[in-house]
Design a protein around this motif. Structure first.
Motif, PDB file in Angstrom:
ATOM      1  N   ASN A 147       0.841  -1.199   0.000  1.00 29.49           N
ATOM      2  CA  ASN A 147       0.000   0.000   0.000  1.00 29.49           C
ATOM      3  C   ASN A 147       0.879   1.252   0.000  1.00 29.49           C
ATOM      4  N   LEU A 148       2.040   1.148  -0.637  1.00 27.31           N
ATOM      5  CA  LEU A 148       2.987   2.248  -0.707  1.00 27.31           C
ATOM      6  C   LEU A 148       3.010   2.841  -2.114  1.00 27.31           C
ATOM      7  N   VAL A 149       3.151   4.158  -2.194  1.00 33.23           N
ATOM      8  CA  VAL A 149       3.346   4.841  -3.471  1.00 33.23           C
ATOM      9  C   VAL A 149       4.619   5.676  -3.359  1.00 33.23           C
ATOM     10  N   GLY A 150       5.542   5.485  -4.289  1.00 32.52           N
ATOM     11  CA  GLY A 150       6.799   6.221  -4.267  1.00 32.52           C
ATOM     12  C   GLY A 150       6.698   7.516  -5.059  1.00 32.52           C
ATOM     13  N   GLY A 206      -6.322   9.236   2.162  1.00 33.21           N
ATOM     14  CA  GLY A 206      -7.754   9.006   2.035  1.00 33.21           C
ATOM     15  C   GLY A 206      -8.097   7.693   1.353  1.00 33.21           C
ATOM     16  N   GLU A 207      -7.147   7.186   0.558  1.00 31.40           N
ATOM     17  CA  GLU A 207      -7.357   5.917  -0.148  1.00 31.40           C
ATOM     18  C   GLU A 207      -6.687   4.742   0.562  1.00 31.40           C
ATOM     19  N   GLY A 208      -6.087   5.000   1.743  1.00 36.14           N
ATOM     20  CA  GLY A 208      -5.458   3.923   2.499  1.00 36.14           C
ATOM     21  C   GLY A 208      -4.045   3.587   2.058  1.00 36.14           C
ATOM     22  N   TYR A 209      -3.369   4.524   1.408  1.00 31.20           N
ATOM     23  CA  TYR A 209      -1.992   4.309   0.953  1.00 31.20           C
ATOM     24  C   TYR A 209      -1.032   5.224   1.713  1.00 31.20           C
ATOM     25  N   GLN A 210       0.235   4.822   1.721  1.00 26.20           N
ATOM     26  CA  GLN A 210       1.273   5.618   2.362  1.00 26.20           C
ATOM     27  C   GLN A 210       2.281   6.121   1.324  1.00 26.20           C
ATOM     28  N   LEU A 211       2.923   7.223   1.663  1.00 28.05           N
ATOM     29  CA  LEU A 211       3.820   7.905   0.747  1.00 28.05           C
ATOM     30  C   LEU A 211       5.280   7.632   1.090  1.00 28.05           C
ATOM     31  N   LEU A 212       6.072   7.282   0.073  1.00 27.64           N
ATOM     32  CA  LEU A 212       7.522   7.184   0.195  1.00 27.64           C
ATOM     33  C   LEU A 212       8.140   8.262  -0.688  1.00 27.64           C
ATOM     34  N   PHE A 262      12.199   1.755  -5.770  1.00 22.76           N
ATOM     35  CA  PHE A 262      10.776   1.709  -5.436  1.00 22.76           C
ATOM     36  C   PHE A 262      10.133   0.430  -5.974  1.00 22.76           C
ATOM     37  N   ALA A 263      10.506   0.053  -7.196  1.00 20.92           N
ATOM     38  CA  ALA A 263       9.946  -1.166  -7.773  1.00 20.92           C
ATOM     39  C   ALA A 263      10.313  -2.375  -6.932  1.00 20.92           C
ATOM     40  N   ALA A 289       2.862   0.307  -5.123  1.00 19.33           N
ATOM     41  CA  ALA A 289       1.690   0.191  -5.985  1.00 19.33           C
ATOM     42  C   ALA A 289       1.785   1.115  -7.189  1.00 19.33           C
ATOM     43  N   GLY A 290       2.603   2.160  -7.071  1.00 21.02           N
ATOM     44  CA  GLY A 290       2.765   3.111  -8.166  1.00 21.02           C
ATOM     45  C   GLY A 290       3.879   4.086  -7.849  1.00 21.02           C
ATOM     46  N   ILE A 291       4.314   4.818  -8.868  1.00 19.78           N
ATOM     47  CA  ILE A 291       5.392   5.798  -8.707  1.00 19.78           C
ATOM     48  C   ILE A 291       4.974   7.102  -9.389  1.00 19.78           C
TER      49      ILE A 291
END
Length: 321
Positions: A60-63, A87-93, A111-112, A117-119
């Motif tokens: 649940n991470l987004v870089g 708000g969508e339940g994800y955390q930021l890196l 990150f990959a 989940a996305g970059i």
């Protein structure tokens, strides 16, 4: 002392991003692969096992890859991204690259490897190395600010913004100007803003403009000031607020009044621009961050446009007619 990826890169004579690509199964030439293999064998280098220990499923991470920590636009964009992700339940890196292309590429692979989940990539340019990494890591990626075919992107209409600002200063009666820009390697800020500004000038009559180039820092703009030919000029148009602020500092120290002696404009609408009374182009950074997070989580289009930028009228531009 434990061998690091930087040590391996140095001993092999390659970039850290190349070693990262090698470790993550990406393409490197046979010659380069042999060099890295030998260094790893000689130094007994052991890759960080954290990412390798993650399960194959996405986290649940987004870089987010940012060009520098002291960027006002990046900080507001990050605020919008973080708000939407939480708000969508994800955390930021966050990975800061200090405007290093090698570090940008390395961050994509890193990150990959952490199964994000996305970059979201805030790059100053998209190179063939970026494109290779994007193809290889197979993670949803959205580029903010820079556009390239085959890469999902969220871009401001910088050419339109440059055109609109030039139309405004022309309407105020300014015909003898200086434009202080940045390298065209940065397509959005260096090329498109200037192109829009020049397009408006070409449509007008009896206009003269001198072009100068600097980087994104106030210090560099301040140092550039003494190289400007101000004779007969009524306005300095700056490609960013930081450049404008550096110029304003130099003008103030030399007793040149704004806008009495010369007018000045910027792009960005940084918080300090309001304090300094700088006429500038407002960019909706926070809203763009929210849209970027939404798009990278739920991709629907290859190109997304943020809300339109708009001129913020303050006291730094004199009306000559």
């Amino acid at each position: 002392m434990k061998t690091t990826i930087a040590d391996v890169a140095g001993l092999a004579g390659v970039a850290k991003s190349t070693v990262s690509r090698y470790l993550n199964g990406g393409y490197v030439s046979d010659e380069t692969r042999k060099k890295i293999d030998q260094v790893i064998k000689d130094t007994k280098y052991e890759p960080n096992t954290f990412a390798q220990s993650l399960k194959a499923k996405k986290t649940n991470l987004v870089g987010v890859v940012i060009p520098r920590l002291n960027s006002y636009s990046a900080s507001l964009t990050l605020k919008g991204i973080d708000e939407k992700l939480r708000g969508e339940g994800y955390q930021l890196l966050i990975s800061n690259t200090d405007q290093s292309i090698d570090r940008e590429i390395e961050s994509l692979y890193s990150f990959a490897n952490q199964k994000v989940a996305g970059i979201i990539l805030m790059a100053t340019q998209i190179t063939k190395e970026h494109l290779m990494a994007i193809r290889e890591i197979e993670v949803p990626i959205l580029s903010i600010g820079q556009e390239h075919q085959g890469v999902a992107s969220l871009v401001y209409n910088d050419e339109e913004a440059g055109y609109d600002l030039a139309q405004y200063v022309l309407g105020c009666g300014h015909r003898r100007m200086i434009y202080v820009g940045v390298s065209e390697a940065d397509v959005a800020v260096g090329k498109n803003r200037k192109r829009g500004f020049y397009r408006a000038l070409e449509e007008a009559e009896d206009v003269e403009v001198d072009f100068y180039e600097t980087d994104f820092s106030m210090k560099s703009a301040y140092r550039l000031f003494d190289s400007l030919n101000l004779e007969g000029k009524t306005l300095i148009a700056c490609a960013t607020d930081n450049i404008a602020l550096g110029m304003m500092k130099a003008l103030g120290e030399r007793g040149i009044s704004i806008p009495g002696d010369i007018s000045i404009t910027g792009f960005g609408d940084y918080e300090v621009a309001d304090i300094m009374g700088l006429t500038t182009m407002h960019y909706p950074y926070e809203e763009a961050g929210q849209l970027a997070a939404q798009t990278v989580l739920y991709p629907e289009a290859a190109r997304v446009s943020p809300p339109k930028s708009q001129i913020i009228f303050r006291k730094s531009v004199d009306i000559l007619k």
